[in-house]
Every structure is written in structure tokens, then in C-alpha cells.
Write a protein that holds these residues in place. Sequence first.
Motif, mmCIF file in Angstrom:
data_model
loop_
_atom_site.group_PDB
_atom_site.id
_atom_site.type_symbol
_atom_site.label_atom_id
_atom_site.label_comp_id
_atom_site.label_asym_id
_atom_site.label_seq_id
_atom_site.Cartn_x
_atom_site.Cartn_y
_atom_site.Cartn_z
ATOM 1 N N TYR A 41 -0.233 4.054 1.113
ATOM 2 C CA TYR A 41 -0.538 4.863 2.151
ATOM 3 C C TYR A 41 -1.719 4.042 3.028
ATOM 4 O O TYR A 41 -2.607 3.743 2.615
ATOM 5 C CB TYR A 41 -0.939 6.515 1.899
ATOM 6 N N ARG A 42 -1.556 4.363 4.237
ATOM 7 C CA ARG A 42 -2.594 3.685 5.151
ATOM 8 C C ARG A 42 -2.619 4.439 6.379
ATOM 9 O O ARG A 42 -1.584 4.547 6.969
ATOM 10 C CB ARG A 42 -2.535 2.142 5.332
ATOM 11 N N SER A 43 -3.600 4.536 6.901
ATOM 12 C CA SER A 43 -3.793 5.435 8.336
ATOM 13 C C SER A 43 -3.521 4.582 9.126
ATOM 14 O O SER A 43 -4.016 3.259 9.380
ATOM 15 C CB SER A 43 -4.873 6.209 8.186
ATOM 16 N N GLN A 44 -2.726 4.973 10.454
ATOM 17 C CA GLN A 44 -2.606 4.259 11.485
ATOM 18 C C GLN A 44 -3.806 3.892 12.208
ATOM 19 O O GLN A 44 -4.005 2.836 12.990
ATOM 20 C CB GLN A 44 -1.653 4.939 12.503
ATOM 21 N N ARG A 45 -4.813 4.560 11.958
ATOM 22 C CA ARG A 45 -6.076 4.390 12.620
ATOM 23 C C ARG A 45 -6.943 3.146 12.117
ATOM 24 O O ARG A 45 -7.276 2.679 12.900
ATOM 25 C CB ARG A 45 -7.071 5.805 12.271
ATOM 26 N N ILE A 46 -6.648 2.672 10.830
ATOM 27 C CA ILE A 46 -7.085 1.550 10.421
ATOM 28 C C ILE A 46 -5.958 0.441 10.325
ATOM 29 O O ILE A 46 -6.211 -0.814 10.214
ATOM 30 C CB ILE A 46 -7.589 1.386 8.989
ATOM 31 N N ASP A 47 -4.837 0.604 10.697
ATOM 32 C CA ASP A 47 -3.666 -0.324 11.139
ATOM 33 C C ASP A 47 -4.024 -1.385 12.226
ATOM 34 O O ASP A 47 -3.826 -0.776 13.357
ATOM 35 C CB ASP A 47 -2.475 0.235 10.797
ATOM 36 N N SER A 79 0.834 -1.132 -0.160
ATOM 37 C CA SER A 79 0.066 -0.084 0.093
ATOM 38 C C SER A 79 0.736 1.272 0.082
ATOM 39 O O SER A 79 1.837 1.128 0.597
ATOM 40 C CB SER A 79 -0.965 -0.079 1.178
#
Length: 175
Positions: A157-163, A155
Amino acid sequence: MHKRVYRCWFNTMMVLFTIAITCNSVAAAGDIKIGVVNTEQILRESMPAIQAQKKIEQEFVPRDEAIKKMVIKAKTLQDKLEKESINMEESDRRNLERNLANLSREYQRAQKQMREDLSVRQNEEYSMILERTNRAISKIAENENYDLILQLQDSVYRSQRIDITDKVIKALDKE
């Protein structure tokens, strides 16, 4: 190479497009909860993965030592050949060269076999860890009401919020 990069980019875009469509169609029904997991990080940092790596290393120590002994023996034969070949009889020199060549072939075979066996063992251990990981992900998904959890390695980019990788690692460490 260019085609591979394009294909990877295209596949990533298709996943994102699918998620966007899913989110829009589900938005009318309610909020959707998405999580992302980095399985490579899990295979590096989780306690089961660390223990498996140590176990594999211990299994292969004797073979590695045997290969190191072959290297030392070959070096000794090579040194002897270089130092004493001038004063040796032709038949003795040929025998020494033949022994060195045989040892070299044996070393290459042993090293190749060890690499293959190591790869098989790592794949066996990693597949067991991935099964446990999938069970942990399923439990987290059920307990925390996730609608979708993706295993994204590439990916952009991915937000830490959804990781949720850290949650999965903690769940595996507790097992």
C-alpha cells in the motif's frame, strides 16, 4: 517459492521498519517528507520510454520480416513434402527433408539471436531512461524539499499523497 515470498515480505517489512524508525527519530527535528516512485509505470508511460520502444520496434522490423519469410518457406517445403513425398524419388525426398531441417535450425537460431539482441537493446534504452529518471527525481526532491524518495515496486500500500510518479513522468516528458 514460499521462501521467496517470505523474503520479499521480510524485505518490505524491514524497509517499513527503517522508515518508521527514521520518522520517529527525525520527528523531533521536524517533519519528514517522503515520496514514492513506480519505475515500472515510468518505463511504460513516459514519453522517452514510448519513443524508445517505437525506435527499437523499427530497428527490428527487417529481422522480424526475414524470420517470417523463413516460416513461410518452411511451410511451403513442408506442404510439398507432404503432398509429393509419395511420388518422389528417395534421394529427392531426403534432400527436401534435409533442406527443411536446415531451414528449421536456421529459423531457431535467427529467432534466438533476435530475442537476445532485442533484450540487449531494451536494456540499453531502459538504462538511459532510468538515468534520466533519477536526475528528474533528484530535481523534484531538491525543489520540493523531499527527505526520502523510494522506488517501491512491490509495496502493499502507498498513499497517492506520497506517490510522485506522475510528477516524474511529466518532468521526463518536458525534457
